[in-house]
Write a protein that holds these residues in place. Structure first.
Motif, PDB file in Angstrom:
ATOM      1  N   GLN A  17      36.888  41.247  37.525  1.00 12.67           N
ATOM      2  CA  GLN A  17      38.027  41.138  38.448  1.00 12.67           C
ATOM      3  C   GLN A  17      38.891  39.920  38.126  1.00 12.67           C
ATOM      4  OE1 GLN A  17      39.034  43.438  40.585  1.00 12.67           O
ATOM      5  NE2 GLN A  17      37.296  44.764  40.158  1.00 12.67           N
ATOM      6  N   SER A  18      38.280  38.868  37.566  1.00 14.85           N
ATOM      7  CA  SER A  18      39.080  37.687  37.188  1.00 14.85           C
ATOM      8  C   SER A  18      40.178  38.092  36.223  1.00 14.85           C
ATOM      9  CB  SER A  18      38.211  36.632  36.504  1.00 14.85           C
ATOM     10  OG  SER A  18      37.398  36.004  37.431  1.00 14.85           O
ATOM     11  N   ILE A  21      43.019  39.617  38.110  1.00 13.56           N
ATOM     12  CA  ILE A  21      43.715  38.618  38.940  1.00 13.56           C
ATOM     13  C   ILE A  21      44.615  37.749  38.053  1.00 13.56           C
ATOM     14  CG2 ILE A  21      43.370  36.589  40.430  1.00 13.56           C
ATOM     15  CD1 ILE A  21      40.749  37.969  41.405  1.00 13.56           C
ATOM     16  N   TYR A  25      48.527  37.405  38.684  1.00 10.19           N
ATOM     17  CA  TYR A  25      49.016  36.178  39.326  1.00 10.19           C
ATOM     18  C   TYR A  25      49.190  35.000  38.358  1.00 10.19           C
ATOM     19  CZ  TYR A  25      47.611  38.834  43.456  1.00 10.19           C
ATOM     20  OH  TYR A  25      47.472  39.807  44.404  1.00 10.19           O
ATOM     21  N   GLN A 183      43.532  42.243  46.209  1.00  7.33           N
ATOM     22  CA  GLN A 183      44.967  41.925  46.360  1.00  7.33           C
ATOM     23  C   GLN A 183      45.363  41.803  47.836  1.00  7.33           C
ATOM     24  OE1 GLN A 183      47.723  44.077  43.439  1.00  7.33           O
ATOM     25  NE2 GLN A 183      45.811  45.194  43.265  1.00  7.33           N
ATOM     26  N   ILE A 186      44.357  38.377  48.912  1.00 11.18           N
ATOM     27  CA  ILE A 186      45.214  37.333  48.335  1.00 11.18           C
ATOM     28  C   ILE A 186      46.584  37.323  49.025  1.00 11.18           C
ATOM     29  CG2 ILE A 186      46.400  36.533  46.228  1.00 11.18           C
ATOM     30  CD1 ILE A 186      43.991  37.519  44.623  1.00 11.18           C
TER      31      ILE A 186
END
Ligand code: B4P
Length: 191
Positions: A17-18, A21, A25, A183, A186
């Motif tokens: 998942q990093s 992300i 972002y 998401q 975030i």
């Protein structure tokens, strides 16, 4: 800056998942697991010590890991923010992170913890072990890593709970389904 801690047991999808992300972002990735594996590959003194600990599924000392993080923060202090992947893993590390960020007038926006049942973690990690040959992805070490997580790392969730920064996310389903859930979390903390 947007600073995120991505948390969860071994095999919960933190590394996976990093990547998503970071792509969305543009955050700077700090994975203590990757940093330690770089040291192992380069066969430094630190790497040789770390390999023995990692192959048993234990945690590398707070002092070593915190030192690595501080170096990275200094290098990228003018960036858009950080994603901390696999760090902090002890309350001591969480406190050190808070102090280090405060020095730059920064703080953690949210700590996202991926929740995945034990049997699924074991299945994913055994599978990765077969595909990549990673030396800590064998059944004995996997079981110890999960026990170490339950005993030494879970208390980190209470640390972030107290600051109302802990957001639990269901970590099962497809990679994209999980990313959608992340998401949403975030979006609540991003200005
Ligand atoms: P890490 O490198 O952090 O390894 P990890 O916990 O296993 O997570 P990783 O990010 O690699 O795996 P992921 O869940 O993405 O740590 C390794 C060791 O380093 C530790 O045991 C410790 O010794 C040391 N260490 C690291 N940080 C430390 C710290 N802060 N303090 C002290 N010691 C430290 O992925 C797992 C697998 O699942 C992958 O194959 C992936 O493809 C798969 N997967 C992901 N998402 C999926 C999904 N939705 N469905 C199915 N499979 C999925």
């Amino acid at each position: 800056m947007l600073n995120i801690v991505l948390f969860g047991p071994p095999g919960s999808g933190k590394g996976t998942q990093s990547e998503k992300i970071i792509a969305k972002y543009g955050l700077v990735h700090i994975s203590t697991g990757d940093l330690l594996r770089e040291q192992v590959a380069a066969q430094t003194k630190l790497g040789l010590q770390a390999k023995e600990i990692m192959d048993k599924g234990e945690l590398v000392s707070d002092k070593i890991v915190i030192g690595m993080i501080k170096n990275k923060l200094k290098e990228h202090r003018d960036g858009p923010g950080f994603i901390f992947d696999g760090f902090p893993r002890t309350v001591e590390q969480a406190r050190a992170l808070r102090n280090a960020l405060t020095k730059y007038d920064e703080r953690i926006g949210v700590m996202i913890s991926l929740e995945v049942p034990r049997e699924e973690l074991v299945k994913r990690l055994l599978n990765r072990g077969k595909e990549t040959g990673r030396s800590d992805d064998n059944l004995e070490t996997i079981n110890n890593r999960i026990d170490v997580y339950n005993n030494q790392t879970i208390p980190v969730t209470y640390y972030y709970d107290k600051m109302r920064k802990h957001a639990a996310v269901e970590g099962t389903g497809t990679v994209d389904e999980i990313f959608k859930r992340i998401q949403k979390v975030i979006a609540k903390v991003k200005d």
